[in-house]
Design an enzyme around this catalytic site. Structure first.
Site, short mmCIF file in Angstrom:
data_model
loop_
_atom_site.label_atom_id
_atom_site.label_comp_id
_atom_site.label_asym_id
_atom_site.label_seq_id
_atom_site.Cartn_x
_atom_site.Cartn_y
_atom_site.Cartn_z
N ALA A 223 3.61 0.98 3.64
CA ALA A 223 4.20 1.90 2.67
C ALA A 223 4.09 3.35 3.11
O ALA A 223 3.78 4.23 2.31
CB ALA A 223 3.57 1.70 1.28
N GLY A 252 -4.04 -10.15 8.41
CA GLY A 252 -3.13 -10.83 9.32
C GLY A 252 -1.69 -10.84 8.85
O GLY A 252 -0.81 -11.34 9.56
N ASP A 277 -7.26 -4.40 -0.96
CA ASP A 277 -6.04 -4.26 -1.77
C ASP A 277 -5.87 -5.52 -2.61
O ASP A 277 -4.76 -6.01 -2.84
CB ASP A 277 -4.81 -4.02 -0.90
CG ASP A 277 -3.61 -3.48 -1.68
OD1 ASP A 277 -3.82 -2.97 -2.80
OD2 ASP A 277 -2.48 -3.59 -1.19
#
Length: 386
Positions: A223, A252, A277
């Site tokens: 992002a 990954g 996250d």
């Protein structure tokens, strides 16, 4: 009662030790001693076959245990999140609010202040050292799973809410090109940590923000505008700057292993740390949950929408440590530092967290280095077997 932790392979945050024991007293690490001798008067924990290390520090936890942090989360729900991540070795966290409306931001602010009143208790809420507001002052061009209608210019009153000292550690993710350097500078002056994320900014935008106090980058590579030959973008600015920190999702899926290794080689040692996250699916039996009226499914370790857009992660911290070793090929010692002492330094808490040393907070994890299973955690000296 004082505690003594015996027979583990001890990693103190710097190096491994054999034949050492750790004593705890009044929520702090008391001493590192030779294992032989009397242990009378201590509550004994036999950690044979396990690695004992500083507890993991995660600055980006959106949810866990089936609960997302949002404008309706209760104190009990917040404890469910912390309990879920504690099972995977996280003893310090910043619960993270994804871009939301102003009432939700106010609610979460009040919730974190409530949680801090339980800091000294035998509760996983003691893991909460602050809060991470990821948005809503972002760039819709790089919004990811954030709801576009929640992304907006800076609200009146945002500076006071985001920087309130009763929140503890305050981490704010913004798009620097949208908020301007003055907002970054004002947050920094009030003691907040400002990170760039969900940004389409140029190299010059980020350079200006860095001069005004920008401290880090939220989930590096994801992002944000990529590194190019003529426009280095946000990624290029992050890798070029030696003083800033970068959180990275080592699952990954979010970033290719080669890109992660290049970033680690580019930055000074200690400037890249692990984040999960994590979404509600971590530690939950039900791997499907709702976010902004959208169904997110966690499958094979990946959280995504029906259109395959990545939506946070199903990663936990012991899994991230494992991936650093098995996916990136780094030593276990460096993986553990990326999970503890490096994020503690980013949070300006490395004088009390991230090391096993006398006087440090007794936040510890003991895990099986073969099966990567967390067996014990201590938060403020309070023990829990898993």
């Amino acid at each position: 009662m004082k505690q003594i932790l015996l027979h583990a392979r001890l990693f103190d945050g710097n190096q491994f030790h054999a034949g050492k024991a750790v004593t705890l007293d009044e929520g702090l690490i008391d001493a590192i001693v030779d294992q032989h001798g009397s242990v009378g008067g201590y509550e004994l924990h036999d950690l044979t076959g396990l690695v004992l290390a500083p507890g993991f520090v995660d600055t980006q936890v959106n949810g866990g245990g089936g609960v997302m942090l949002d404008g309706e989360t209760s104190l009990e729900g917040l404890e469910t999140i912390t309990d879920a991540h504690r099972c995977f070795g996280t003893t310090t966290m910043l619960p993270t609010l994804i871009s939301d409306q102003w009432p939700a931001m106010q609610h979460v602010s009040d919730l974190i202040k409530q949680a801090h009143r339980h800091w000294g208790e035998n509760s996983s809420l003691a893991a909460i050292k602050g809060v991470h507001f990821e948005g809503p002052y972002l760039n819709t061009a790089r919004k990811g799973v954030h709801l576009g209608s929640n992304i907006r210019p800076v609200d009146e009153g945002a500076l006071d809410l985001l920087s309130h000292p009763d929140l503890g550690v305050r981490l704010i993710t913004v798009a620097p090109e949208k908020v301007g350097p003055a907002f970054v500078r004002d947050l920094t002056k009030r003691g907040a940590l400002v990170s760039a994320g969900h940004t389409a900014g140029s190299y010059q935008d980020i350079a200006l923000a860095l001069r005004n106090g920008l401290r880090g980058f939220t989930h590096l590579y994801n992002a944000m505008s990529p590194l190019g030959s003529r426009e280095p973008g946000v990624v290029g600015a992050a890798l070029d700057d030696e003083a800033s920190w970068c959180g990275m999702i080592v699952d990954g899926f979010h970033v290719h292993p080669a890109s992660m290794r290049l970033a680690i080689k580019s930055k000074p040692r200690g400037k890249i740390f692990l984040v999960t996250d994590a979404m509600a699916s971590v530690g939950a039996k039900d791997k499907s949950f709702m976010l902004n009226d959208q169904t997110i499914q966690a499958k094979d370790g990946k959280c995504q929408l029906n259109d395959s857009t990545l939506a946070g992660s199903d990663l936990d911290m012991i899994g991230a440590v494992r991936n650093v070793v098995e996916l990136l090929g780094l030593p276990l010692s460096e993986a553990l530092r990326m999970a503890s002492s490096y994020p503690a330094a980013f949070m300006r808490m490395d004088t009390s967290l991230g090391s096993v040393a006398p006087g440090f907070v007794a936040d510890l994890v003991a895990f099986d280095p073969v099966g990567w299973r967390v067996k014990h955690t201590w938060i403020n000296g309070y023990h829990r077997a898993h």
